[in-house]
Design an enzyme around this catalytic site. Structure first.
Site, PDB file in Angstrom:
ATOM      1  N   ARG A 232       7.941   2.989  -3.904  1.00 50.96           N
ATOM      2  CA  ARG A 232       7.306   2.356  -5.059  1.00 50.96           C
ATOM      3  C   ARG A 232       7.331   0.843  -4.901  1.00 50.96           C
ATOM      4  O   ARG A 232       8.362   0.254  -4.561  1.00 50.96           O
ATOM      5  CB  ARG A 232       8.033   2.721  -6.365  1.00 50.96           C
ATOM      6  CG  ARG A 232       7.813   4.149  -6.833  1.00 50.96           C
ATOM      7  CD  ARG A 232       6.395   4.368  -7.352  1.00 50.96           C
ATOM      8  NE  ARG A 232       6.185   5.704  -7.893  1.00 50.96           N
ATOM      9  CZ  ARG A 232       5.753   6.734  -7.185  1.00 50.96           C
ATOM     10  NH1 ARG A 232       5.495   6.596  -5.897  1.00 50.96           N
ATOM     11  NH2 ARG A 232       5.578   7.913  -7.753  1.00 50.96           N
ATOM     12  N   GLU A 261      -1.380  -3.665  -6.483  1.00 50.67           N
ATOM     13  CA  GLU A 261      -2.264  -3.040  -5.507  1.00 50.67           C
ATOM     14  C   GLU A 261      -3.702  -3.049  -6.013  1.00 50.67           C
ATOM     15  O   GLU A 261      -3.916  -2.783  -7.200  1.00 50.67           O
ATOM     16  CB  GLU A 261      -1.798  -1.598  -5.229  1.00 50.67           C
ATOM     17  CG  GLU A 261      -0.414  -1.543  -4.607  1.00 50.67           C
ATOM     18  CD  GLU A 261       0.045  -0.121  -4.291  1.00 50.67           C
ATOM     19  OE1 GLU A 261      -0.742   0.823  -4.529  1.00 50.67           O
ATOM     20  OE2 GLU A 261       1.183   0.058  -3.829  1.00 50.67           O
ATOM     21  N   HIS A 279      -1.004   1.960   1.000  1.00 48.15           N
ATOM     22  CA  HIS A 279      -0.485   3.089   0.225  1.00 48.15           C
ATOM     23  C   HIS A 279      -0.966   4.411   0.825  1.00 48.15           C
ATOM     24  O   HIS A 279      -1.619   5.217   0.164  1.00 48.15           O
ATOM     25  CB  HIS A 279      -0.915   2.982  -1.240  1.00 48.15           C
ATOM     26  CG  HIS A 279       0.037   3.676  -2.171  1.00 48.15           C
ATOM     27  ND1 HIS A 279       0.342   3.191  -3.418  1.00 48.15           N
ATOM     28  CD2 HIS A 279       0.754   4.824  -2.048  1.00 48.15           C
ATOM     29  CE1 HIS A 279       1.193   3.998  -4.012  1.00 48.15           C
ATOM     30  NE2 HIS A 279       1.451   5.010  -3.202  1.00 48.15           N
TER      31      HIS A 279
END
Length: 549
Positions: A232, A261, A279
């Site tokens: 995370r 992000e 990611h």
């Protein structure tokens, strides 16, 4: 026929069981604008999303027919779970489908970091044969610190052992016995900092873990350490990490997740010692098929057999049971969150739940799970839900006991939650008062009367004149407004507590100032992730007060 809408890029292969089922109609409309989605969502029984579609309270207002929202992945950050729960919509996810993908991506990032593979590729592809700039390090006999020993952290550690690495594992629920069985060493965060050559993050993002790896922690680390984060964004303070890499203290980092992000920070993107990926932890063909398969299978089960396996919110209840227990479910979750903070945020070894009064005649299984979930959620965040909470308790080696008592404790309904870790114990007693809502009536051995609020300040002190004034004055100096204040004591002049509701949070500096007050022994800020939505008059008369406690 049940209509299912798929709004994001979900694997077609994974949806086959749903598509081919005679009782379901599946429509795929990826990248649907929000306005159009709001116009059509009322026609569907189920919605399947990944991360692009934002399921907001505004969207759910028009979803009168919707019964299930499925997230084809683990997190549900893009879904307003509370709003869905209030409308009786089940929210499900696929919690275990991406474990292997995330595990393997972590190892790929660690190897790339150790051998500088992306940097070497980039230079070689540009036509420059440079063997001298990319001398790496071996994983063999290096120490790997794993922060967060859940499913993914454990799987990473198992595979890292095959490289001949020594594993140090930290997790609030990791026991010496389990660590020994797995061949790891249970370690503190400080020990991991001092001895690890590589540190990999596998913890949820919570109030405690946000900024866990910061300037202070980085100063404790071994010179030349390398960090990997595929869990995370936000667990690592990115600015602090860049500073430590520029100084030469940290050798490098491999990051798949970021505070914001898509990431745009040039200091992260252009630093030659930082490897970044967008990611990709769950981005494998197999993982995407598995998450789609999991949610498809569960949607079929929910509509065909009413069986729920991976709900992240409250399962459906009968109208009568919901009317009676709804305010207690919210209170139970709050009690769990508060009691673990009163235990100084330590993982419990034992949990005890006691029900009193008319509650003993109700089916309290859901309420019990809610209390337990509240306790575990402080450390496990959204990885724990009402369905998996008992499994996680067993997995973490936490025992629990539930007792029902005919005595009313002064109220028609009352419940107590007690947690202990072998050294310390924390206890909360509470009820719901007809027309007034939830009330915390006991903290440890002290009687009190406090409405659960987002920010509560718990203070333990000596029962001496002027203490309340000193606390109020200090908070005023910091611009912190007090909503309410309640006090409790066992004897005049002895130990006492005060609990204040605050309009906003406070920093560690204020807590530090409070503990300097003569006679003030402890001060803790207690925070709730949910606040009381109880409506006065909603509860039936059987919840009325019987006599003073």
């Amino acid at each position: 026929m049940y209509k299912v809408l798929v709004t994001d890029g979900i694997s077609h292969t994974g949806l086959v069981s749903l598509i081919e089922h005679p009782h379901f109609i599946v429509e795929r409309q990826p990248t649907l604008p929000v306005a159009e989605l709001k116009n059509i969502i009322g026609d569907y029984d189920a919605l399947i999303v990944r991360s692009q579609t934002k399921v907001t309270v505004e969207l759910l207002e028009t979803a009168g027919r919707l019964r299930v929202i499925a997230r084809a992945g683990v997190g549900v950050d893009n879904i307003d779970v509370n709003a869905a729960t209030r409308k009786g919509i089940i929210v499900i996810n696929a919690p275990g489908a991406n474990t292997i993908a995330a595990t393997e991506h972590t190892l790929a990032m660690m190897l790339s970091l150790a051998r500088k593979i992306p940097q070497a590729h980039q230079k070689t592809a540009a036509g420059e044969w440079d063997r001298n700039s990319f001398k790496g390090v071996e994983l063999y006999k290096k120490t790997l610190g794993v922060i967060g020993m859940g499913k993914i952290g454990t799987e990473v550690a198992k595979r890292a052992k095959s490289f001949g690495m020594n594993i140090l594992g930290f997790d609030p629920y990791l026991t010496e016995e389990r660590a020994k069985k797995l061949g790891f060493t249970k370690a503190s965060l400080d020990l991991i900092a001092a001895e690890s050559d590589f540190i990999t993050i596998h913890t949820p993002l919570t109030n405690d873990t946000r900024g866990l790896v910061n300037d202070d922690y980085l100063r404790k680390t071994k010179k030349g350490v390398r960090f990997v984060n595929c869990a995370r964004g936000g667990v690592i303070d990115e600015k602090a990490l860049v500073r430590a890499i520029k100084s030469g203290h940290v050798a490098g980092a491999a990051l798949d997740v970021f505070e914001k992000e898509p990431v745009a920070d040039v200091e992260l993107l252009q630093n030659p010692n930082i490897i970044v990926t967008p990611h990709l932890g769950a981005s494998t063909i197999e993982a995407q098929e598995k998450v789609a398969q999991e949610v498809s299978a569960e949607i079929i089960e929910i509509f065909e057999t009413q069986s729920i396996q991976n709900a992240v919110n409250m399962p459906q209840m009968s109208g009568e049971t919901q009317a009676k227990l709804q305010p207690y479910l919210l209170l139970g979750d709050q009690m769990g969150q508060l009691v673990i903070q009163l235990l100084n945020k330590q993982a419990p070894a034992k949990i005890e739940i006691n029900y009193y009064g008319d509650l003993i005649d109700e089916d309290t299984e859901l309420l019990t799970r809610t209390l337990l979930k509240g306790v575990l959620s402080y450390h496990l965040s959204d990885s724990v839900n009402l369905i998996n909470v008992l499994h996680l308790l067993k997995e973490q080696g936490v025992s629990y006991n539930v007792a029902k008592n005919a005595t009313n404790k002064g109220f028609a309904n009352y419940m107590e939650l007690c947690v202990s870790n072998g050294l310390e114990t924390a206890r909360i007693g509470a009820t719901v008062l007809n027309g007034y809502g939830a009330r915390i009536l006991k903290i440890n051995q002290y009687r009190i009367d406090v409405k659960p609020e987002k920010y509560l300040l718990y203070i333990k002190h000596r029962d001496v004149p002027g203490m309340i004034g000193k606390v109020g004055s200090l908070l005023g100096d910091y611009g912190i407004n007090i909503g309410t204040m309640q006090v409790g004591r066992t004897e005049v002049g002895g130990e006492a507590i005060m609990v204040l509701t605050l309009d906003k949070t406070m920093g560690a500096d204020v807590i530090g100032e409070l503990t300097l007050i003569d006679g003030l022994d402890e001060a803790h800020l207690l925070e709730l992730t949910n606040v009381d939505t109880f409506e006065p008059g909603r509860v039936e008369p059987e919840f009325e007060i019987v006599e003073s406690i």
